[in-house]
Design a protein around this motif. Structure first.
Motif, PDB file in Angstrom:
ATOM      1  N   ILE A 224       0.834  -1.177  -0.105  1.00  0.00           N
ATOM      2  CA  ILE A 224       0.136   0.091  -0.062  1.00  0.00           C
ATOM      3  C   ILE A 224       0.615   1.429  -0.168  1.00  0.00           C
ATOM      4  CG2 ILE A 224      -1.735   1.290   1.387  1.00  0.00           C
ATOM      5  CD1 ILE A 224      -2.651  -1.489   2.369  1.00  0.00           C
ATOM      6  N   ALA A 225       2.037   1.157   0.660  1.00  0.00           N
ATOM      7  CA  ALA A 225       2.883   2.478   0.917  1.00  0.00           C
ATOM      8  C   ALA A 225       3.352   2.792  -0.522  1.00  0.00           C
ATOM      9  CB  ALA A 225       3.921   2.083   1.820  1.00  0.00           C
ATOM     10  N   ALA A 226       3.976   1.616  -1.207  1.00  0.00           N
ATOM     11  CA  ALA A 226       4.567   1.622  -2.500  1.00  0.00           C
ATOM     12  C   ALA A 226       3.478   2.143  -3.614  1.00  0.00           C
ATOM     13  CB  ALA A 226       5.081   0.214  -3.036  1.00  0.00           C
ATOM     14  N   LEU A 227       2.136   1.635  -3.598  1.00  0.00           N
ATOM     15  CA  LEU A 227       1.120   1.957  -4.166  1.00  0.00           C
ATOM     16  C   LEU A 227       0.998   3.524  -4.311  1.00  0.00           C
ATOM     17  CD1 LEU A 227      -1.191   1.336  -6.395  1.00  0.00           C
ATOM     18  CD2 LEU A 227      -2.776   0.964  -4.314  1.00  0.00           C
ATOM     19  N   ALA A 228       1.038   3.986  -2.963  1.00  0.00           N
ATOM     20  CA  ALA A 228       0.701   5.641  -2.620  1.00  0.00           C
ATOM     21  C   ALA A 228       1.998   6.243  -3.399  1.00  0.00           C
ATOM     22  CB  ALA A 228       0.665   6.000  -1.438  1.00  0.00           C
ATOM     23  N   ARG A 229       3.268   5.898  -3.123  1.00  0.00           N
ATOM     24  CA  ARG A 229       4.540   6.731  -3.764  1.00  0.00           C
ATOM     25  C   ARG A 229       4.417   6.401  -5.281  1.00  0.00           C
ATOM     26  NH1 ARG A 229       9.334   4.635  -2.979  1.00  0.00           N
ATOM     27  NH2 ARG A 229       8.778   2.725  -2.402  1.00  0.00           N
ATOM     28  N   ALA A 230       4.203   5.248  -5.681  1.00  0.00           N
ATOM     29  CA  ALA A 230       4.321   5.068  -7.192  1.00  0.00           C
ATOM     30  C   ALA A 230       3.334   6.211  -7.933  1.00  0.00           C
ATOM     31  CB  ALA A 230       3.745   3.822  -7.671  1.00  0.00           C
ATOM     32  N   GLY A 231       2.416   6.597  -7.303  1.00  0.00           N
ATOM     33  CA  GLY A 231       1.365   7.613  -8.118  1.00  0.00           C
ATOM     34  C   GLY A 231       1.508   9.053  -7.464  1.00  0.00           C
ATOM     35  N   ASN A 232       2.381   9.307  -6.832  1.00  0.00           N
ATOM     36  CA  ASN A 232       2.746  10.672  -6.156  1.00  0.00           C
ATOM     37  C   ASN A 232       3.636  11.560  -6.834  1.00  0.00           C
ATOM     38  OD1 ASN A 232       3.064  13.011  -4.374  1.00  0.00           O
ATOM     39  ND2 ASN A 232       3.874  11.733  -2.750  1.00  0.00           N
ATOM     40  N   PRO A 233       3.426  12.598  -7.548  1.00  0.00           N
ATOM     41  CA  PRO A 233       2.012  13.244  -7.441  1.00  0.00           C
ATOM     42  C   PRO A 233       1.340  13.220  -8.673  1.00  0.00           C
ATOM     43  CG  PRO A 233       3.665  14.983  -7.962  1.00  0.00           C
ATOM     44  CD  PRO A 233       4.503  13.564  -8.027  1.00  0.00           C
ATOM     45  N   THR A 234       2.004  12.689  -9.937  1.00  0.00           N
ATOM     46  CA  THR A 234       1.442  12.465 -11.270  1.00  0.00           C
ATOM     47  C   THR A 234      -0.092  12.026 -11.102  1.00  0.00           C
ATOM     48  OG1 THR A 234       3.562  12.257 -11.871  1.00  0.00           O
ATOM     49  CG2 THR A 234       1.814  11.962 -13.506  1.00  0.00           C
ATOM     50  N   LEU A 235      -0.308  10.898 -10.506  1.00  0.00           N
ATOM     51  CA  LEU A 235      -1.652  10.341 -10.444  1.00  0.00           C
ATOM     52  C   LEU A 235      -2.670  10.362  -9.149  1.00  0.00           C
ATOM     53  CD1 LEU A 235      -0.409   7.061 -12.050  1.00  0.00           C
ATOM     54  CD2 LEU A 235      -1.506   8.741 -13.049  1.00  0.00           C
ATOM     55  N   ALA A 236      -2.077  11.439  -8.205  1.00  0.00           N
ATOM     56  CA  ALA A 236      -2.609  11.902  -6.992  1.00  0.00           C
ATOM     57  C   ALA A 236      -2.550  10.641  -6.326  1.00  0.00           C
ATOM     58  CB  ALA A 236      -3.781  12.223  -7.402  1.00  0.00           C
ATOM     59  N   GLY A 237      -1.481   9.776  -6.337  1.00  0.00           N
ATOM     60  CA  GLY A 237      -1.092   8.741  -5.185  1.00  0.00           C
ATOM     61  C   GLY A 237      -1.996   7.558  -5.655  1.00  0.00           C
ATOM     62  N   CYS A 238      -2.803   7.195  -4.553  1.00  0.00           N
ATOM     63  CA  CYS A 238      -3.802   5.988  -4.601  1.00  0.00           C
ATOM     64  C   CYS A 238      -5.012   6.480  -4.160  1.00  0.00           C
ATOM     65  CB  CYS A 238      -3.098   4.807  -4.317  1.00  0.00           C
ATOM     66  SG  CYS A 238      -2.920   4.597  -2.530  1.00  0.00           S
ATOM     67  N   VAL A 239      -6.183   5.459  -4.273  1.00  0.00           N
ATOM     68  CA  VAL A 239      -7.389   5.682  -3.745  1.00  0.00           C
ATOM     69  C   VAL A 239      -8.050   4.871  -2.587  1.00  0.00           C
ATOM     70  CG1 VAL A 239      -9.826   6.126  -4.680  1.00  0.00           C
ATOM     71  CG2 VAL A 239      -8.021   6.553  -6.268  1.00  0.00           C
ATOM     72  N   VAL A 240      -8.331   5.399  -1.583  1.00  0.00           N
ATOM     73  CA  VAL A 240      -8.979   4.654  -0.653  1.00  0.00           C
ATOM     74  C   VAL A 240     -10.440   5.063  -0.330  1.00  0.00           C
ATOM     75  CG1 VAL A 240      -6.764   4.233   0.652  1.00  0.00           C
ATOM     76  CG2 VAL A 240      -8.057   6.456   1.033  1.00  0.00           C
ATOM     77  N   THR A 241     -11.312   4.348  -0.045  1.00  0.00           N
ATOM     78  CA  THR A 241     -12.610   4.822   0.145  1.00  0.00           C
ATOM     79  C   THR A 241     -13.148   4.340   1.646  1.00  0.00           C
ATOM     80  OG1 THR A 241     -12.895   3.873  -2.103  1.00  0.00           O
ATOM     81  CG2 THR A 241     -14.887   4.103  -0.865  1.00  0.00           C
ATOM     82  N   LEU A 242     -13.764   5.414   2.185  1.00  0.00           N
ATOM     83  CA  LEU A 242     -14.280   5.553   3.379  1.00  0.00           C
ATOM     84  C   LEU A 242     -15.632   5.885   3.367  1.00  0.00           C
ATOM     85  CD1 LEU A 242     -13.115   5.091   6.373  1.00  0.00           C
ATOM     86  CD2 LEU A 242     -12.984   7.715   6.593  1.00  0.00           C
ATOM     87  N   GLY A 243     -16.619   4.806   3.414  1.00  0.00           N
ATOM     88  CA  GLY A 243     -18.154   5.061   3.640  1.00  0.00           C
ATOM     89  C   GLY A 243     -18.142   5.116   1.955  1.00  0.00           C
ATOM     90  N   ASN A 244     -18.844   6.261   1.527  1.00  0.00           N
ATOM     91  CA  ASN A 244     -18.966   6.503   0.170  1.00  0.00           C
ATOM     92  C   ASN A 244     -18.087   7.386  -0.458  1.00  0.00           C
ATOM     93  OD1 ASN A 244     -21.288   4.552  -0.018  1.00  0.00           O
ATOM     94  ND2 ASN A 244     -22.530   5.996   0.798  1.00  0.00           N
ATOM     95  N   THR A 245     -17.197   7.629   0.106  1.00  0.00           N
ATOM     96  CA  THR A 245     -16.295   8.656  -0.021  1.00  0.00           C
ATOM     97  C   THR A 245     -14.648   8.245  -0.505  1.00  0.00           C
ATOM     98  OG1 THR A 245     -17.342  10.147   1.222  1.00  0.00           O
ATOM     99  CG2 THR A 245     -15.278  11.106   0.231  1.00  0.00           C
ATOM    100  N   SER A 246     -14.505   8.704  -1.793  1.00  0.00           N
ATOM    101  CA  SER A 246     -12.790   8.207  -2.229  1.00  0.00           C
ATOM    102  C   SER A 246     -12.215   9.223  -1.889  1.00  0.00           C
ATOM    103  CB  SER A 246     -13.277   8.013  -3.742  1.00  0.00           C
ATOM    104  OG  SER A 246     -13.687   6.864  -4.243  1.00  0.00           O
ATOM    105  N   LEU A 247     -10.822   8.749  -1.468  1.00  0.00           N
ATOM    106  CA  LEU A 247      -9.823   9.847  -1.104  1.00  0.00           C
ATOM    107  C   LEU A 247      -8.747   9.453  -1.716  1.00  0.00           C
ATOM    108  CD1 LEU A 247     -10.680   9.789   2.795  1.00  0.00           C
ATOM    109  CD2 LEU A 247     -11.565  11.342   1.324  1.00  0.00           C
TER     110      LEU A 247
END
Length: 315
Positions: A224-247
Motif C-alpha cells: 500500500i505504501a509503494a502504491l501511494a508513492r508510485a502515483g505521487n504526485p502525477t496520479l494523485a497517489g492511490c485511492v482509498v474509500t471511506l464509506g461512500n467517499t473516495s480519498l
C-alpha cells in the motif's frame, strides 16, 4: 605513405521528444552544439506543446512526426545531416527508414532494462513493485522483439522516491548516458557491440483508474505504501474509500502498531504521537498525506477536519 583511418564522430544528434525526460539531453546537446533538431509527436499534449513553444522561441529546428509524413521526416533528417537519433517516449514502432536516415541509426532511451520491464510506464510499476534499482538503457531500433542493448546505467530507487522524483532522476542522468554512448561510438568506429536481452520483461502498461485502488483484503502494508508513492504526485497517489467517499492517499508508512484483531482497512488509532493508523493484512500502516477536492492535508488534520475516528473502516 600509410593512410590514416577515418575518425568517426557524432556531431549532430536528433532527439525524438515525446517525454519530459528528453529536456536535459536537448539542453546538453544544444550547449555542445550537437543538436541537429527535435522531432515532436503529431498530436501535442501539454508537455510537447510547451516544448514546441520553447523551440520556436529559441529558434531550434523541429519537425512533427505523423503517420502520413514519413517521407517528410526522413527528408528533414537528411537535411539536418544527423549522425544519430535518440527517442524519448515514442512507441517502439517507428519506421526503419528513420534509422537509415542517420549515420548510426535510431536508439530508444528506456527507464528500465528491456528484460526487466517494458511498456510506457516502467517507473510507476517498478516503484509499485518495490524495486530498489532501475536502469537507463539505450536500445537500438532494429527488428528484435526483445531489444538489443547498446548501453545501460544502473540508477538507485530510493526509499522515498515518488514517480515524479524517479523520472526527474532518470532525466538528470540521461545526458550522461548519451555522452558515454557518443564516446563509445567513436571508440568502436561506429560499430557498437549490442547485447541481446535475455528474456521478456514484466509489462508496464498505462495505469488505469482501477489500478489505483487499495484492496485492503489482499495488499500488505508495504504494498500500500509503494502504491501511494508510485502515483505521487502525477496520479494523485492511490485511492482509498471511506464509506461512500473516495480519498487520495499520497503517502503512507509501514509501522509496528497493535491492531487489536480488527479486520484490514480498519482505523485502529487516531491521535498523537502515533498518527492515523490503519490495520492491514500483515500489520499496520500510518497514513501520512491525504487529499480530496478541498485540498491536500496531513492525515491528522484531515481526520480532525472531517470527523474521522478510530473504528471506521476503509472499504
Amino acid at each position: 605513405m600509410v593512410k590514416s583511418k577515418p575518425v568517426h564522430k557524432v556531431t549532430k544528434v536528433v532527439v525524438l521528444a515525446a517525454s519530459p525526460m528528453a529536456v536535459p539531453t536537448i539542453a546538453m546537446l544544444l550547449q555542445e552544439h550537437r543538436l541537429a533538431g527535435v522531432l515532436l509527436p503529431e498530436r501535442l499534449d501539454a508537455f510537447s506543446g510547451q516544448l514546441q513553444a520553447q523551440l520556436q522561441q529559441s529558434e531550434i529546428p523541429y519537425c512533427k512526426m505523423g503517420d502520413q509524413s514519413e517521407a517528410i521526416v526522413v527528408a528533414q533528417l537528411l537535411d539536418w545531416h544527423a549522425d544519430l537519433a535518440i527517442s524519448f517516449g515514442f512507441a517502439p514502432s517507428l519506421k526503419n527508414s528513420l534509422s537509415q536516415a542517420t549515420t548510426y541509426g535510431l536508439y530508444y532511451m528506456l527507464g528500465a532494462a528491456p528484460d526487466d520491464y517494458y511498456g510506457p510506464m516502467p517507473s510507476y510499476w517498478q516503484i509499485r513493485d518495490g524495486r530498489r534499482c532501475t536502469h537507463l538503457t539505450l536500445v537500438k531500433a532494429i527488428a528484435s522483439e526483445q531489444g538489443d542493448i547498446a548501453l545501460s546505467l544502473p540508477i538507485a530507487i530510493e526509499e522515498f522516491d515518488t514517480l515524479q522524483s524517479l523520472e526527474n532522476k532518470l532525466a538528470h542522468y540521461a545526458p550522461k548516458l548519451v555522452q558515454s554512448f557518443m564516446n563509445k561510438l567513436v571508440e568502436h568506429n561506429g560499430q557498437i557491440p549490442l547485447v541481446k536481452s535475455q528474456q521478456q520483461g514484466l509489462q508496464a502498461p498505462l495505469v488505469k483508474e482501477k489500478d489505483l485502488h487499495v484492496d485492503w483484503a489482499t495488499m500488505t502494508a508495504s504494498q500500500i505504501a509503494a502504491l501511494a508513492r508510485a502515483g505521487n504526485p502525477t496520479l494523485a497517489g492511490c485511492v482509498v474509500t471511506l464509506g461512500n467517499t473516495s480519498l487520495n492517499l499520497l503517502q503512507a508508512t509501514e509501522v509496528k502498531h497493535p491492531t487489536y484483531g480488527v479486520s484490514p482497512g480498519t482505523l485502529c488509532h487516531v491521535g498523537e504521537p502515533e498518527g492515523v493508523i490503519v490495520a492491514t493484512l500483515d500489520g499496520a500502516i500510518r497514513l501520512d498525506i491525504l487529499s480530496n477536492v478541498d485540498g491536500v492535508f496531513g492525515a491528522m488534520s484531515f481526520t480532525e477536519r472531517f470527523g474521522i475516528s478510530a473504528g471506521m473502516v476503509f472499504v
